[in-house]
Design a protein around this motif. Structure first.
Motif, PDB file in Angstrom:
ATOM      1  N   LEU A 157       0.695   9.648   9.251  1.00  0.00           N
ATOM      2  CA  LEU A 157      -0.432   9.427   8.346  1.00  0.00           C
ATOM      3  C   LEU A 157      -1.736   9.697   9.076  1.00  0.00           C
ATOM      4  CD1 LEU A 157      -0.524   8.242   5.298  1.00  0.00           C
ATOM      5  CD2 LEU A 157       1.690   8.285   6.442  1.00  0.00           C
ATOM      6  N   SER A 158      -2.336  10.851   8.778  1.00  0.00           N
ATOM      7  CA  SER A 158      -3.696  11.129   9.249  1.00  0.00           C
ATOM      8  C   SER A 158      -4.648  10.655   8.145  1.00  0.00           C
ATOM      9  CB  SER A 158      -3.859  12.617   9.567  1.00  0.00           C
ATOM     10  OG  SER A 158      -5.162  12.875  10.021  1.00  0.00           O
ATOM     11  N   MET A 213      -6.565  -1.665   2.206  1.00  0.00           N
ATOM     12  CA  MET A 213      -7.445  -1.107   3.242  1.00  0.00           C
ATOM     13  C   MET A 213      -8.792  -0.685   2.655  1.00  0.00           C
ATOM     14  SD  MET A 213      -6.612   1.964   5.937  1.00  0.00           S
ATOM     15  CE  MET A 213      -5.599   1.037   7.070  1.00  0.00           C
ATOM     16  N   ILE A 222      -7.638   6.251  -1.263  1.00  0.00           N
ATOM     17  CA  ILE A 222      -6.455   5.742  -1.958  1.00  0.00           C
ATOM     18  C   ILE A 222      -6.664   4.242  -2.200  1.00  0.00           C
ATOM     19  CG2 ILE A 222      -3.927   5.534  -1.929  1.00  0.00           C
ATOM     20  CD1 ILE A 222      -4.886   8.473  -1.699  1.00  0.00           C
ATOM     21  N   GLY A 272      -1.092   0.960   9.788  1.00  0.00           N
ATOM     22  CA  GLY A 272      -2.474   1.233  10.182  1.00  0.00           C
ATOM     23  C   GLY A 272      -3.384   0.047   9.960  1.00  0.00           C
ATOM     24  N   ILE A 273      -4.487   0.063  10.697  1.00  0.00           N
ATOM     25  CA  ILE A 273      -5.523  -0.963  10.530  1.00  0.00           C
ATOM     26  C   ILE A 273      -6.884  -0.281  10.619  1.00  0.00           C
ATOM     27  CG2 ILE A 273      -4.171  -2.865  11.514  1.00  0.00           C
ATOM     28  CD1 ILE A 273      -5.854  -2.470  14.121  1.00  0.00           C
ATOM     29  N   TYR A 320     -11.282   4.943  14.278  1.00  0.00           N
ATOM     30  CA  TYR A 320     -10.276   5.372  13.287  1.00  0.00           C
ATOM     31  C   TYR A 320     -10.227   6.898  13.165  1.00  0.00           C
ATOM     32  CZ  TYR A 320      -7.950   5.339   8.654  1.00  0.00           C
ATOM     33  OH  TYR A 320      -7.095   5.528   7.583  1.00  0.00           O
ATOM     34  N   ASN A 350       3.301   5.161   9.219  1.00  0.00           N
ATOM     35  CA  ASN A 350       2.266   4.797   8.238  1.00  0.00           C
ATOM     36  C   ASN A 350       1.444   3.574   8.633  1.00  0.00           C
ATOM     37  OD1 ASN A 350       1.254   4.515   5.213  1.00  0.00           O
ATOM     38  ND2 ASN A 350       2.179   2.554   5.762  1.00  0.00           N
ATOM     39  N   SER A 371       2.932  -1.370  17.828  1.00  0.00           N
ATOM     40  CA  SER A 371       2.225  -1.118  19.087  1.00  0.00           C
ATOM     41  C   SER A 371       2.912  -1.782  20.287  1.00  0.00           C
ATOM     42  CB  SER A 371       0.769  -1.589  18.985  1.00  0.00           C
ATOM     43  OG  SER A 371       0.718  -2.991  18.833  1.00  0.00           O
ATOM     44  N   GLY A 407       0.793  -1.226   0.000  1.00  0.00           N
ATOM     45  CA  GLY A 407       0.000   0.000   0.000  1.00  0.00           C
ATOM     46  C   GLY A 407       0.829   1.282   0.000  1.00  0.00           C
ATOM     47  N   THR A 452      -5.946   0.793  -2.058  1.00  0.00           N
ATOM     48  CA  THR A 452      -5.050  -0.150  -1.357  1.00  0.00           C
ATOM     49  C   THR A 452      -5.905  -1.293  -0.797  1.00  0.00           C
ATOM     50  OG1 THR A 452      -5.295   0.810   0.852  1.00  0.00           O
ATOM     51  CG2 THR A 452      -3.570   1.763  -0.538  1.00  0.00           C
ATOM     52  N   VAL A 495      -2.435   0.738  17.318  1.00  0.00           N
ATOM     53  CA  VAL A 495      -1.587   0.742  16.120  1.00  0.00           C
ATOM     54  C   VAL A 495      -1.319   2.176  15.655  1.00  0.00           C
ATOM     55  CG1 VAL A 495      -1.345  -0.002  13.728  1.00  0.00           C
ATOM     56  CG2 VAL A 495      -2.356  -1.557  15.414  1.00  0.00           C
ATOM     57  N   ASP A 525       7.348  -3.893   8.947  1.00  0.00           N
ATOM     58  CA  ASP A 525       5.967  -4.386   8.912  1.00  0.00           C
ATOM     59  C   ASP A 525       5.842  -5.443   9.988  1.00  0.00           C
ATOM     60  OD1 ASP A 525       3.257  -5.330   7.955  1.00  0.00           O
ATOM     61  OD2 ASP A 525       3.721  -3.932   6.352  1.00  0.00           O
ATOM     62  N   ILE A 526       4.638  -5.919  10.148  1.00  0.00           N
ATOM     63  CA  ILE A 526       4.321  -6.793  11.271  1.00  0.00           C
ATOM     64  C   ILE A 526       5.245  -8.020  11.350  1.00  0.00           C
ATOM     65  CG2 ILE A 526       2.490  -8.083  10.082  1.00  0.00           C
ATOM     66  CD1 ILE A 526       1.799  -6.528  13.411  1.00  0.00           C
ATOM     67  N   LYS A 528      -7.089   9.276  13.907  1.00  0.00           N
ATOM     68  CA  LYS A 528      -6.505  10.123  12.857  1.00  0.00           C
ATOM     69  C   LYS A 528      -6.560  11.603  13.233  1.00  0.00           C
ATOM     70  CE  LYS A 528      -5.095   7.052   9.917  1.00  0.00           C
ATOM     71  NZ  LYS A 528      -3.662   6.665  10.001  1.00  0.00           N
ATOM     72  N   GLY A 542      -7.330  11.045   1.191  1.00  0.00           N
ATOM     73  CA  GLY A 542      -8.739  10.672   1.011  1.00  0.00           C
ATOM     74  C   GLY A 542      -8.787   9.221   0.570  1.00  0.00           C
TER      75      GLY A 542
HETATM   76  P1  NAP Z   1      -2.751  -1.231   4.043  1.00  0.00           P
HETATM   77  O1  NAP Z   1      -2.650  -1.547   2.586  1.00  0.00           O
HETATM   78  O2  NAP Z   1      -3.688  -2.009   4.882  1.00  0.00           O
HETATM   79  O3  NAP Z   1      -1.265  -1.314   4.651  1.00  0.00           O
HETATM   80  C1  NAP Z   1      -1.028  -1.116   6.012  1.00  0.00           C
HETATM   81  C2  NAP Z   1       0.199  -1.903   6.406  1.00  0.00           C
HETATM   82  O4  NAP Z   1       0.438  -1.685   7.821  1.00  0.00           O
HETATM   83  C3  NAP Z   1      -0.005  -3.411   6.226  1.00  0.00           C
HETATM   84  O5  NAP Z   1       1.132  -3.985   5.630  1.00  0.00           O
HETATM   85  C4  NAP Z   1      -0.216  -3.876   7.653  1.00  0.00           C
HETATM   86  O6  NAP Z   1       0.153  -5.208   7.908  1.00  0.00           O
HETATM   87  C5  NAP Z   1       0.703  -2.945   8.411  1.00  0.00           C
HETATM   88  N1  NAP Z   1       0.409  -2.973   9.833  1.00  0.00           N
HETATM   89  C6  NAP Z   1      -0.793  -3.087  10.456  1.00  0.00           C
HETATM   90  N2  NAP Z   1      -0.656  -3.130  11.780  1.00  0.00           N
HETATM   91  C7  NAP Z   1       0.680  -3.048  12.023  1.00  0.00           C
HETATM   92  C8  NAP Z   1       1.453  -3.048  13.202  1.00  0.00           C
HETATM   93  N3  NAP Z   1       0.894  -3.144  14.401  1.00  0.00           N
HETATM   94  N4  NAP Z   1       2.799  -2.948  13.091  1.00  0.00           N
HETATM   95  C9  NAP Z   1       3.384  -2.866  11.873  1.00  0.00           C
HETATM   96  N5  NAP Z   1       2.705  -2.864  10.726  1.00  0.00           N
HETATM   97  C10 NAP Z   1       1.364  -2.960  10.790  1.00  0.00           C
HETATM   98  O7  NAP Z   1      -3.145   0.289   4.283  1.00  0.00           O
HETATM   99  P2  NAP Z   1      -2.883   1.638   3.428  1.00  0.00           P
HETATM  100  O8  NAP Z   1      -4.145   1.980   2.772  1.00  0.00           O
HETATM  101  O9  NAP Z   1      -1.623   1.554   2.655  1.00  0.00           O
HETATM  102  O10 NAP Z   1      -2.736   2.674   4.648  1.00  0.00           O
HETATM  103  C11 NAP Z   1      -1.495   3.163   5.115  1.00  0.00           C
HETATM  104  C12 NAP Z   1      -1.766   4.304   6.072  1.00  0.00           C
HETATM  105  O11 NAP Z   1      -2.483   5.327   5.398  1.00  0.00           O
HETATM  106  C13 NAP Z   1      -2.622   3.910   7.272  1.00  0.00           C
HETATM  107  O12 NAP Z   1      -2.183   4.609   8.414  1.00  0.00           O
HETATM  108  C14 NAP Z   1      -4.000   4.368   6.876  1.00  0.00           C
HETATM  109  O13 NAP Z   1      -4.812   4.587   7.985  1.00  0.00           O
HETATM  110  C15 NAP Z   1      -3.662   5.628   6.108  1.00  0.00           C
HETATM  111  N6  NAP Z   1      -4.702   6.060   5.180  1.00  0.00           N
HETATM  112  C16 NAP Z   1      -5.122   5.252   4.150  1.00  0.00           C
HETATM  113  C17 NAP Z   1      -6.108   5.715   3.282  1.00  0.00           C
HETATM  114  C18 NAP Z   1      -6.622   4.898   2.108  1.00  0.00           C
HETATM  115  O14 NAP Z   1      -7.588   5.321   1.468  1.00  0.00           O
HETATM  116  N7  NAP Z   1      -6.040   3.756   1.793  1.00  0.00           N
HETATM  117  C19 NAP Z   1      -6.673   6.972   3.480  1.00  0.00           C
HETATM  118  C20 NAP Z   1      -6.230   7.744   4.532  1.00  0.00           C
HETATM  119  C21 NAP Z   1      -5.246   7.285   5.374  1.00  0.00           C
HETATM  120  P3  NAP Z   1      -0.996  -6.351   8.012  1.00  0.00           P
HETATM  121  O15 NAP Z   1      -0.987  -7.015   6.697  1.00  0.00           O
HETATM  122  O16 NAP Z   1      -0.531  -7.261   9.098  1.00  0.00           O
HETATM  123  O17 NAP Z   1      -2.288  -5.677   8.364  1.00  0.00           O
END
Ligand code: NAP
Length: 252
Positions: free
Chosen positions: A140-141, A191, A187, A92-93, A154, A90, A65, A17, A189, A113, A37-38, A158, A185
């Motif tokens: 990352l908000s 998530m 994105i 997030g869950i 969430y 970055n 965490s 992501g 991925t 997290v 990463d985890i 944020k 906004g």
């Molecule tokens: P994503 O594809 O779900 O990637 C998040 C990554 O963080 C995953 O590889 C996940 O591993 C890892 N992670 C989760 N918990 C963790 C922990 N405790 N320690 C280490 N790594 C951990 O999400 P993304 O969309 O790229 O989001 C990245 C950030 O942007 C997040 O903070 C999210 O809240 C923020 N954001 C995303 C969007 C959007 O639209 N996508 C919008 C606004 C903000 P696992 O596979 O184990 O879960």
């Protein structure tokens, strides 16, 4: 010559992501990148991709965490790559649910997290940054900080990260450390795929519907966020601190 040559960066949740795109972009700009990463296994694809492009990266398994894992991860990064001066919080869950159905565990895990993870990583990183009198932190908000149905946990996390960002900017500024946040906004991925699944909408259809409501008429890609983060951690943004940059195609 890249604008991050000689710098060491830590990007959390960088197995996929937005984190993966950011790690790759910072490496392309010349940084040595610790891909957290985890599990170490989860970092492999990103690390391989950076190395294949001629960059420098290591993969580190770390649950952000967990205080002991974070301390160990930063010690390893410093030993293997050098003192980290760039941190992107970055990881997030999501555990979405309407308030009346939200469990205590859903609340705690999201807080742990996003908020505790960013706190623990920033606390670990600032030691190296203060010593160097130089550092860049990006949190990352999200647009969800402004409120989003089904995301009480969430959106609170944020929004909390915005206050955290502004406070760190005040505390760490005198040591030459810039602290900013990005608030994406929609994105594309894993998530957002999970969110579509939860509400029972086909992901492609979900993106089409979202794009219609966005002034720029498209949803965002991880690289749209990575590009802004790359700017914020560079010296081109050396007088920018305590800011929240929305990356949402112009949505109000
Ligand atoms: P994503 O594809 O779900 O990637 C998040 C990554 O963080 C995953 O590889 C996940 O591993 C890892 N992670 C989760 N918990 C963790 C922990 N405790 N320690 C280490 N790594 C951990 O999400 P993304 O969309 O790229 O989001 C990245 C950030 O942007 C997040 O903070 C999210 O809240 C923020 N954001 C995303 C969007 C959007 O639209 N996508 C919008 C606004 C903000 P696992 O596979 O184990 O879960």
């Amino acid at each position: 010559m890249g604008r991050l040559d000689g710098r060491v960066a830590v990007v959390t949740g960088a197995g996929r992501g937005i984190g993966a795109a950011t790690a790759k972009r910072l490496a392309a700009d010349g940084a040595g990148v610790a891909v957290l990463d985890i599990s170490e296994e989860a970092t492999r694809e990103t690390v391989d991709s950076i190395r294949a492009a001629g960059g420098v990266a290591i993969g580190v398994g770390c649950d952000v965490s967990d205080a002991a894992q974070v301390e160990a991860a930063f010690a390893r990064v410093a030993a293997e790559l050098g003192p980290p001066v760039i941190l992107v919080n970055n990881a997030g869950i999501i555990r979405d649910n309407l308030l009346f159905k939200m469990s205590e565990d859903d609340w705690d895990r999201v807080m742990n997290v996003h908020l505790k993870g960013s706190f623990l990583c920033s606390r670990a990183a600032q030691r190296y940054m203060v010593e160097q009198r130089y550092g860049k932190i990006v949190n990352l908000s999200s647009t969800s900080a402004l409120g989003n149905r089904g995301q009480a946990n969430y959106s609170a996390a944020k929004a909390g990260l915005q206050g955290f960002t502004k406070t760190l900017a005040i505390e760490l500024g005198p040591f030459g450390i810039n602290v900013n946040a990005v608030a994406p906004g929609f994105i594309v991925t894993e998530m957002t795929r999970q969110t579509a699944q939860r509400v029972g909408v086909d992901f492609e259809e979900n993106q089409r519907r979202a794009a219609e409501r966005i002034p720029l008429r498209r949803v965002g890609q991880p690289e749209d966020v990575a590009n802004v983060i790359a700017f914020l951690v560079s010296d081109d943004a050396s007088y920018v601190s305590g800011q929240v940059i929305y990356i949402n195609g112009g949505t109000r």
